[in-house]
Design a protein around this motif. Sequence first.
Motif, PDB file in Angstrom:
ATOM      1  N   LEU A  35       4.851 -58.007   2.193  1.00  0.00           N
ATOM      2  CA  LEU A  35       4.111 -59.142   3.100  1.00  0.00           C
ATOM      3  C   LEU A  35       3.489 -58.639   4.143  1.00  0.00           C
ATOM      4  O   LEU A  35       4.485 -58.196   5.545  1.00  0.00           O
ATOM      5  N   ALA A  36       2.269 -59.662   4.776  1.00  0.00           N
ATOM      6  CA  ALA A  36       2.031 -59.717   5.631  1.00  0.00           C
ATOM      7  C   ALA A  36       1.737 -61.141   6.437  1.00  0.00           C
ATOM      8  O   ALA A  36       1.881 -61.997   5.806  1.00  0.00           O
ATOM      9  N   GLY A  37       1.833 -61.003   7.811  1.00  0.00           N
ATOM     10  CA  GLY A  37       1.439 -62.367   8.392  1.00  0.00           C
ATOM     11  C   GLY A  37       1.621 -62.146  10.518  1.00  0.00           C
ATOM     12  O   GLY A  37       1.887 -61.227  10.326  1.00  0.00           O
ATOM     13  N   PRO A  93      -3.441 -66.881   6.644  1.00  0.00           N
ATOM     14  CA  PRO A  93      -2.530 -67.715   5.294  1.00  0.00           C
ATOM     15  C   PRO A  93      -1.229 -67.482   5.587  1.00  0.00           C
ATOM     16  O   PRO A  93      -0.721 -67.869   4.049  1.00  0.00           O
ATOM     17  N   GLY A  94      -1.230 -67.170   6.823  1.00  0.00           N
ATOM     18  CA  GLY A  94       0.622 -67.682   6.089  1.00  0.00           C
ATOM     19  C   GLY A  94       1.284 -66.036   6.121  1.00  0.00           C
ATOM     20  O   GLY A  94       0.389 -65.400   5.911  1.00  0.00           O
ATOM     21  N   LEU A  95       2.881 -66.207   5.520  1.00  0.00           N
ATOM     22  CA  LEU A  95       2.915 -65.332   4.871  1.00  0.00           C
ATOM     23  C   LEU A  95       2.294 -64.091   3.407  1.00  0.00           C
ATOM     24  O   LEU A  95       3.082 -65.316   2.745  1.00  0.00           O
ATOM     25  N   VAL A  96       1.808 -63.227   3.114  1.00  0.00           N
ATOM     26  CA  VAL A  96       1.662 -63.105   1.683  1.00  0.00           C
ATOM     27  C   VAL A  96       1.423 -61.962   2.344  1.00  0.00           C
ATOM     28  O   VAL A  96       1.315 -61.005   2.814  1.00  0.00           O
ATOM     29  N   ASP A  97       1.588 -61.542   0.285  1.00  0.00           N
ATOM     30  CA  ASP A  97       1.212 -59.613  -0.352  1.00  0.00           C
ATOM     31  C   ASP A  97       0.069 -59.086   0.079  1.00  0.00           C
ATOM     32  O   ASP A  97      -0.870 -59.836   0.950  1.00  0.00           O
ATOM     33  N   VAL A  98       0.339 -58.709   0.990  1.00  0.00           N
ATOM     34  CA  VAL A  98      -1.371 -57.513   1.586  1.00  0.00           C
ATOM     35  C   VAL A  98      -2.467 -57.290   1.089  1.00  0.00           C
ATOM     36  O   VAL A  98      -2.974 -57.302   1.352  1.00  0.00           O
ATOM     37  N   ARG A  99      -2.095 -57.124   0.004  1.00  0.00           N
ATOM     38  CA  ARG A  99      -3.205 -57.341  -1.266  1.00  0.00           C
ATOM     39  C   ARG A  99      -4.141 -58.298  -1.235  1.00  0.00           C
ATOM     40  O   ARG A  99      -4.574 -58.541  -1.743  1.00  0.00           O
ATOM     41  N   THR A 145       3.895 -56.260   9.180  1.00  0.00           N
ATOM     42  CA  THR A 145       3.973 -56.571   7.821  1.00  0.00           C
ATOM     43  C   THR A 145       5.639 -55.432   6.962  1.00  0.00           C
ATOM     44  O   THR A 145       6.207 -54.646   7.918  1.00  0.00           O
ATOM     45  N   VAL A 146       5.905 -55.941   6.053  1.00  0.00           N
ATOM     46  CA  VAL A 146       7.851 -55.792   5.718  1.00  0.00           C
ATOM     47  C   VAL A 146       7.559 -56.096   4.348  1.00  0.00           C
ATOM     48  O   VAL A 146       7.283 -56.603   3.870  1.00  0.00           O
ATOM     49  N   ALA A 147       8.590 -55.274   3.985  1.00  0.00           N
ATOM     50  CA  ALA A 147       8.788 -54.953   2.491  1.00  0.00           C
ATOM     51  C   ALA A 147       9.775 -56.146   1.498  1.00  0.00           C
ATOM     52  O   ALA A 147      10.272 -56.262   2.226  1.00  0.00           O
TER      53      ALA A 147
END
Length: 267
Positions: A258-260, A234-240, A188-190
């Motif tokens: 972003l989380a992936g 689902p790829g790289l998405v908002d962690v929420r 996860t990265v800002a």
Amino acid sequence: MSGDRVPAGIDPTVPSAARMYDFYLGGKDNFEIDRIRGEQVAQGFPEVREVARANRAFLGAAVRDAARAGIDQYVDLGAGLPTQGHVHEAARPIRPATKVVYVDVDPIACAHARALLPDDATAVVHADIRTPATVLEDAQVARLIDWDRPVALLLVSVLHFIGEDEDPDGIIGAFTARMAPGSRLILTVASGPDLDADVSALTDAYRGAGTGTGGLRSRARIERFYEGFPLLPPGLVDVREWPGIEAPPATPGAVRLLAGVGEKPAG
């Protein structure tokens, strides 16, 4: 800490990113300085507590999915303070023989983790991940991790503390170069819609807290961290927005995490 009892050798006037994260999660393992700095972050990023909870939920979800895929060894870089839902707690109901190495630069985070270790199949390494050789050459890592078999590498809410001048790609690559096909990279990265936004209040809050100042990164830049590890759905998405996580959506213009999860293909 609970009651602000100060362990020997710890300066309670120096903030810690790990203890600030504990504060966001509503924990008690933090000092007054961590709460002051945490409130400073919340002023510039009001959603920080919701994002921290979603971030922790994502870690558990990603680990459980890796365990269902057959992975039974994990390296958690920048693990922070132990909170509910450690990696081993998420994985072992699915893979009882799971082995985990937790790595952090914060000595008190490491001390807490060691106190809660359930057995010899878990270990804590006190090291700075910006010098990956200190982790890779550690005796505990050699004891627990077989790089010839699939491994899950976690850098959850870590990379935004590492600047481009500190070679984050090289840090990741030092680990992923050893990882076998079927291994997973969990990040996860800002990020945010305005990468040029003034985030000085946030970086000031972490000043002296054992972190660097990597700042926000674009989606395209974050995707480059997954080189050799194609993203799984689902790829790289908002962690929420990660499947199964219940959290309010991000407000327009807000900082996002972003989380992936990427997986190293066979061959």
